[in-house]
Design a protein around this motif. Structure first.
Motif, PDB file in Angstrom:
ATOM      1  N   TYR A  37       0.810  -1.239  -0.101  1.00  0.00           N
ATOM      2  CA  TYR A  37       0.138   0.141  -0.027  1.00  0.00           C
ATOM      3  C   TYR A  37       0.794   1.175  -0.144  1.00  0.00           C
ATOM      4  O   TYR A  37       0.476   2.141  -0.829  1.00  0.00           O
TER       5      TYR A  37
ATOM      6  N   ARG B 183       2.326   1.763  -3.461  1.00  0.00           N
ATOM      7  CA  ARG B 183       1.489   1.905  -4.432  1.00  0.00           C
ATOM      8  C   ARG B 183       0.791   3.425  -3.969  1.00  0.00           C
ATOM      9  O   ARG B 183       0.726   4.366  -5.349  1.00  0.00           O
ATOM     10  N   TYR B 184       0.865   3.830  -2.897  1.00  0.00           N
ATOM     11  CA  TYR B 184       0.283   5.214  -2.572  1.00  0.00           C
ATOM     12  C   TYR B 184       1.473   6.433  -2.951  1.00  0.00           C
ATOM     13  O   TYR B 184       0.898   7.336  -3.505  1.00  0.00           O
TER      14      TYR B 184
ATOM     15  N   THR C   9       3.874   5.927  -5.084  1.00  0.00           N
ATOM     16  CA  THR C   9       4.007   6.019  -6.513  1.00  0.00           C
ATOM     17  C   THR C   9       3.003   6.855  -7.294  1.00  0.00           C
ATOM     18  O   THR C   9       3.183   7.494  -7.984  1.00  0.00           O
ATOM     19  N   ARG C  10       1.696   6.491  -6.821  1.00  0.00           N
ATOM     20  CA  ARG C  10       0.617   7.421  -7.505  1.00  0.00           C
ATOM     21  C   ARG C  10       0.591   8.852  -7.059  1.00  0.00           C
ATOM     22  O   ARG C  10       0.447   9.588  -8.012  1.00  0.00           O
TER      23      ARG C  10
ATOM     24  N   GLU D  66       0.977   5.643 -14.944  1.00  0.00           N
ATOM     25  CA  GLU D  66       1.318   4.615 -14.041  1.00  0.00           C
ATOM     26  C   GLU D  66       1.714   3.125 -14.751  1.00  0.00           C
ATOM     27  O   GLU D  66       1.060   3.072 -15.735  1.00  0.00           O
TER      28      GLU D  66
ATOM     29  N   TRP E  48      -0.161  -3.033 -10.602  1.00  0.00           N
ATOM     30  CA  TRP E  48      -0.358  -2.831  -9.481  1.00  0.00           C
ATOM     31  C   TRP E  48      -1.540  -3.401  -8.739  1.00  0.00           C
ATOM     32  O   TRP E  48      -2.712  -3.592  -9.449  1.00  0.00           O
ATOM     33  N   THR E  49      -1.650  -3.801  -7.452  1.00  0.00           N
ATOM     34  CA  THR E  49      -2.360  -4.306  -6.755  1.00  0.00           C
ATOM     35  C   THR E  49      -3.599  -3.160  -6.459  1.00  0.00           C
ATOM     36  O   THR E  49      -3.227  -2.125  -6.086  1.00  0.00           O
ATOM     37  N   SER E  50      -5.002  -3.607  -6.648  1.00  0.00           N
ATOM     38  CA  SER E  50      -5.878  -2.210  -6.331  1.00  0.00           C
ATOM     39  C   SER E  50      -6.224  -2.202  -4.913  1.00  0.00           C
ATOM     40  O   SER E  50      -6.179  -2.954  -4.181  1.00  0.00           O
TER      41      SER E  50
ATOM     42  N   ILE F 111      -7.013   4.260  -2.660  1.00  0.00           N
ATOM     43  CA  ILE F 111      -5.718   4.620  -3.075  1.00  0.00           C
ATOM     44  C   ILE F 111      -5.618   6.011  -3.759  1.00  0.00           C
ATOM     45  O   ILE F 111      -4.872   6.719  -3.888  1.00  0.00           O
TER      46      ILE F 111
END
Length: 561
Positions: free
Chosen positions: A42, A45-46, A48-49, A64, A68-70, A74
């Motif tokens: 998480y 992912r967070y 990076t976004r 992106e 990635w896992t959703s 996010i």
């Protein structure tokens, strides 16, 4: 930030710093040692976004990856201007109006509801509010506000017809907006990117990935100046640092807009985020050199030869750690860290034997031709024996693929793979094959340390552009003359860096940039001078972040003009 045991709320270590810090993540039990931990996924992912969105909002086309896992929330963030608005306060300024008509049909009342959605969207746009931030409960509040505006409608049934259609259409509009946002994050294309056959779609715009090697492990307390009233015992643990690799799309070396895009990206990141000042530990800048017409074997041999000759001095354009034994694994000298280099001169006979399979297998006639070809371009008679032997063998290869394999990374003392300072990612015989995702037909240069100083990056690119132009286009007489000037620098006992830059006939501004006393340390008379930052690699913990802008990371007064 990192919440310490027993803390209910983490105090900001730098409360006067106005650039963003995430409060959302401090409650997450992030285990940076476990890449499969959901909290860690998480976090990555967070972060990076967040970086991708930051580039997009600053007009840097970014997207992106799609691996990635959703996570449900996010898309939410805690940037100040991305916080969910106080819709109750916002809606006080929103109003709609429609005269009541008892003869309207359900369809007509519904159409008015749809029109109100358009008015609400325009209202949000005028107030810099994105409807993507509307949640289900917020949509209920908007519907209630519309009902308030229709207080004078005597028939509740007709009012409900309008507001039900308004709510439906607004929810649909929000969902469409989210879909567009998601699509934009995945499919943005930078118009400055050079369309290359076989290019990975991830590289058609700027992108961000985690670089696990940027971990700050070498940034021990002794690398900081920590005041007595700020009792941080391990500065690197006061925050959850995110080691990011920011990747540009392939751009033209001759496009001024491309240079401006690099400045814009550096400005966007440094102006909004708390970026640690350049660390001597584990950060690097990689430049990939390619051409729309591909490469031929001669061009690659010329580039490798120029690099092998200049590398011992070129590395002094960067920080001292780039030439340290510790960094040999990540940017090893090509005459030592490649399979060919180890087959020729490694101190361990077992490694020389294991790597001997990469040595050129050319016939005597082919060797004579390669020697003659090399002599037309280079006179290396005065070069150190090990370098001379390495270069001579480079010219004996008869195919691009064989040369590429020979210049792949060798093995270190722990039998791990070495990343040479230049990585040849080209396949073919006498002419390079069509590029693909695994072999993009580029030469990757890994020598420079990591930075978000766009001026520094671009001056280094100018140096590489000169080597590229000599390798690809220079007549034999020009490249031979340039090498003689370079050899003059190599054979000196002092002022080698300056003389090499002059020998390459680089622009005066580039020479001045790298030789400025502001950023050089060490004894040039002994060839021991290196690039250095003003803090001399001891970071002031009261001011550990890069200055805003795209020039010197340590502030305007250190800009080189």
């Amino acid at each position: 930030m990192t919440k310490r045991p027993g803390e209910q709320y983490r105090i900001d270590p730098h409360p006067r710093e106005k650039r963003w810090i995430s409060r959302k993540l401090e409650s997450h039990a992030i285990n940076r040692r476990d890449d499969d931990d959901l909290e860690t996924i998480y976090f990555v992912r967070y972060a990076t976004r967040r970086l991708v969105r930051l580039l997009l909002r600053n007009n840097v086309p970014a997207h992106e990856g799609n691996t990635w896992t959703s996570f449900e929330d996010i898309s939410e963030s805690d940037f100040t201007d991305d916080e969910t608005p106080n819709w109750k306060n916002v809606l006080r300024r929103f109003t709609v109006n429609a005269k009541y008509d008892a003869n309207r049909t359900h369809y007509q009342n519904g159409s008015i509801g749809f029109r109100f959605v358009g008015e609400f969207c325009r209202f949000c746009e005028a107030h810099d509010i994105d409807i993507i931030k509307l949640k289900a409960e917020d949509i209920d509040l908007v519907r209630e506000r519309v009902e308030e505006c229709l207080y004078d409608w005597p028939n509740n049934f007709h009012r409900d017809q309008l507001t039900a259609n308004f709510e439906f259409k607004l929810a649909q509009s929000c969902e469409d907006r989210r879909s567009l946002d998601k699509t934009a994050l995945a499919t943005t294309i930078d118009p400055l990117h050079v369309p290359i056959k076989g290019l990975n779609p991830n590289y058609t715009a700027w992108s961000v990935v985690e670089d696990v090697s940027v971990n700050g492990n070498g940034m021990v307390p002794g690398r900081y100046l920590i005041p007595t009233f700020n009792q941080s015992k391990r500065p690197m643990r006061d925050y959850h640092w995110f080691g990011a690799e920011v990747i540009s799309p392939p751009m033209s070396l001759h496009d001024k807009e491309a240079f401006e895009a690099i400045r814009k990206a550096c400005t966007a990141i440094r102006g909004s985020l708390r970026c640690h000042k350049p660390m001597e530990s584990s950060t690097g800048l990689h430049v990939h050199l390619g051409h729309k017409h591909g490469w031929n074997l001669l061009q690659i041999k010329r580039f490798v030869t120029l690099w092998a000759l200049a590398e011992p001095i070129l590395i002094h354009l960067h920080r001292k750690d780039r030439g340290s034994a510790r960094m040999a694994k990540w940017c090893g000298k090509i005459s030592e860290g490649t399979c060919l280099g180890q087959a020729l001169s490694h101190r361990d006979p077992n490694i020389r034997y294991r790597q001997s399979g990469c040595l050129p297998r050319s016939t005597p006639a082919e060797r004579d031709r390669s020697k003659a070809s090399m002599a037309e371009h280079f006179d290396i008679s005065t070069v150190e024996k090990s370098i001379r032997e390495f270069i001579s063998n480079v010219w004996h290869y008869t195919s691009i693929s064989d040369l590429t394999d020979a210049l792949a990374g060798g093995e270190d003392d722990e039998n791990d793979y070495i990343r040479p300072a230049i990585r040849i990612r080209i396949r073919g015989d006498k002419k390079s094959d069509e590029p693909n995702e695994n072999n993009p037909a580029t030469i990757e240069v890994r020598t420079m340390h990591g930075t978000l100083d766009a001026d520094h990056i671009l001056q280094w690119v100018i140096v590489l552009e000169k080597l590229l132009a000599l390798s690809r286009n220079a007549p034999n007489a020009l490249i031979n003359g340039t090498v003689k000037l370079m050899m003059g620098a190599l054979n000196r006992t002092n002022d080698k860096v300056h003389q090499l830059l002059l020998g390459l006939q680089l622009p005066p501004r580039t020479v001045h940039y790298f030789m400025s006393e502001v950023n050089r340390t060490g004894n040039a008379a002994l060839g021991e001078d290196w690039w250095v930052y003003p803090d001399r690699d001891v970071v002031d913990w009261l001011d550990p972040f890069m200055a805003p802008g795209h020039k010197s990371t340590h502030g305007q007064k250190y800009d080189i003009v």
